[in-house]
Every structure is written in C-alpha cells, then in structure tokens.
Design a protein around this motif. Structure first.
Motif, short mmCIF file in Angstrom:
data_model
loop_
_atom_site.label_atom_id
_atom_site.label_comp_id
_atom_site.label_asym_id
_atom_site.label_seq_id
_atom_site.Cartn_x
_atom_site.Cartn_y
_atom_site.Cartn_z
N ASP A 1 0.66 -1.27 0.22
CA ASP A 1 0.11 -0.15 -0.04
C ASP A 1 0.91 1.22 0.12
O ASP A 1 1.44 1.67 1.02
CB ASP A 1 -0.93 -0.03 1.31
N ILE A 2 0.84 2.00 -0.92
CA ILE A 2 1.71 3.27 -1.20
C ILE A 2 0.90 4.31 -0.10
O ILE A 2 -0.21 4.58 -0.55
CB ILE A 2 1.67 3.70 -2.55
N ARG A 3 1.38 4.66 0.69
CA ARG A 3 0.84 5.66 1.79
C ARG A 3 1.28 7.04 1.68
O ARG A 3 0.60 7.81 2.13
CB ARG A 3 1.28 5.13 3.13
N ARG A 4 2.15 7.41 0.65
CA ARG A 4 2.43 8.87 0.56
C ARG A 4 2.95 8.98 -0.96
O ARG A 4 3.55 8.36 -1.64
CB ARG A 4 3.65 9.35 1.47
N ILE A 5 2.63 10.39 -1.42
CA ILE A 5 2.85 10.44 -2.85
C ILE A 5 4.12 11.42 -2.97
O ILE A 5 4.06 12.60 -2.16
CB ILE A 5 1.48 11.40 -3.51
N GLU A 6 5.24 11.12 -3.52
CA GLU A 6 6.68 11.49 -3.52
C GLU A 6 7.16 10.97 -4.60
O GLU A 6 7.11 9.72 -4.88
CB GLU A 6 7.02 11.50 -2.19
N ASP A 7 8.40 11.38 -5.39
CA ASP A 7 9.24 10.90 -6.34
C ASP A 7 9.34 9.34 -5.69
O ASP A 7 9.60 9.08 -4.64
CB ASP A 7 10.37 11.49 -6.52
N PRO A 8 9.25 8.39 -6.58
CA PRO A 8 8.80 8.23 -7.97
C PRO A 8 7.49 8.17 -8.29
O PRO A 8 7.16 8.35 -9.61
CB PRO A 8 9.58 7.09 -8.57
N ILE A 9 6.77 8.24 -7.38
CA ILE A 9 5.29 8.11 -7.57
C ILE A 9 4.86 9.78 -7.57
O ILE A 9 4.95 10.48 -6.79
CB ILE A 9 4.29 7.52 -6.46
N MET A 10 4.46 10.23 -8.84
CA MET A 10 4.41 11.51 -8.92
C MET A 10 3.09 12.08 -8.43
O MET A 10 2.87 13.18 -7.93
CB MET A 10 4.61 11.92 -10.46
N VAL A 11 1.98 11.66 -8.97
CA VAL A 11 0.61 12.10 -8.64
C VAL A 11 -0.36 10.97 -8.47
O VAL A 11 0.02 9.69 -9.13
CB VAL A 11 0.14 13.00 -9.71
N LEU A 12 -1.38 11.14 -7.96
CA LEU A 12 -2.64 10.24 -8.11
C LEU A 12 -3.50 11.05 -9.09
O LEU A 12 -3.89 11.95 -8.78
CB LEU A 12 -3.05 10.03 -6.72
N THR A 13 -4.08 10.41 -9.85
CA THR A 13 -4.89 10.92 -10.97
C THR A 13 -6.29 10.93 -10.52
O THR A 13 -6.66 10.04 -9.67
CB THR A 13 -4.63 10.10 -12.61
N PRO A 14 -7.04 11.84 -11.34
CA PRO A 14 -8.38 11.83 -11.09
C PRO A 14 -9.11 10.39 -11.34
O PRO A 14 -10.11 9.95 -10.50
CB PRO A 14 -9.07 12.82 -11.82
#
Length: 139
Positions: A70-83
């Motif tokens: 479970d990805i718990r935060r958005i930071e490089d390399p996960i750039m964004v959570l899209t709509p």
C-alpha cells in the motif's frame, strides 16, 4: 539485467506489470502518458519518462518480501494520483534489449526503472506528510 515477475493487473493480455531486478530496482511497465495537461505537471530529466498504472499494481510488492504493497504517500517516483485513481510513476526509461525481450510491451506501454528504496519509502506513513498529491484536472 535479470528480472523476477511480481505481478500484473489482469490475467489476460498485456497490462501494467511489476518486476524486481538484480540491480536493487523495480521495473514498472505501464501506459504511456499522452494527456498534455498531465505531461505539463511532470518534471522529467533526460532519459526519464513516466507511466500510468493502477494503484493496485503495487499490492504485488508483498511478493518481494515487503509487509505491505500500500503506497501511503505521494512523492518521487510516484508523481501523482490521477483523478481516475491511477498513479503516475517516473523513472529511467528501460532500453536494455535483454530486459525488454523478457517482457511483452505493447506500443501503448513503456517501462521505467526505479530504485527499490524509493518505492519502499512510499510504503511508510510518516507523520505530517500530505498523503494525497493529486493531478490537476483538465480545464
């Protein structure tokens, strides 16, 4: 580069896929990004690209010995959570012929390589971090 298949998002055809490598990295195979509004939000260095993948793809990290996918935060390399509820993942574009020949990558997908440490750091839940960096909707 040697690959170990961790999982994909469906059982039929080509789809976003996650691999572990012998270089202490993950390969994330996902959809190429064509949306101009999304591309304008990315800050990619030379040799890098980004792919879009379902959030559930990272659930396969448990097959690499991690307690959670479970990805718990958005930071490089996960750039964004899209709509649309997907992640945009940034990394070095994979060009290694041997690695690419071991994968089934259709024209509408590409593969990025990211350090394992960068992905596993996103599984942690540090205090005070904004957990939802979202892509800006198109105007």
């Amino acid at each position: 580069m040697k690959l170990r298949f961790l999982g994909k998002n469906s059982n039929v055809g080509e789809c976003p896929t996650l691999y572990s490598t012998d270089r202490d990295t993950y390969l994330v195979q996902g959809w190429k990004i064509f949306a101009n509004d999304l591309l304008m939000q990315l800050d990619l260095c030379e040799g890098q690209t980004a792919v879009e993948v379902p959030t559930e793809l990272f659930g396969h990290l448990t097959k690499d010995g991690l307690p959670s996918g479970d990805i718990r935060r958005i930071e490089d390399p996960i750039m964004v959570l899209t709509p649309g509820g997907t992640f945009v993942v940034q990394g070095l574009e994979v060009t290694d012929p041997e690695a690419l020949s071991a994968m089934d990558v259709p024209d509408y997908e590409t593969v990025v390589e990211v350090p394992k440490a960068a992905i596993t750091a996103l599984l942690e839940d540090p205090r005070g971090v904004d957990l939802k960096r979202r892509a800006q909707p198109a105007l």
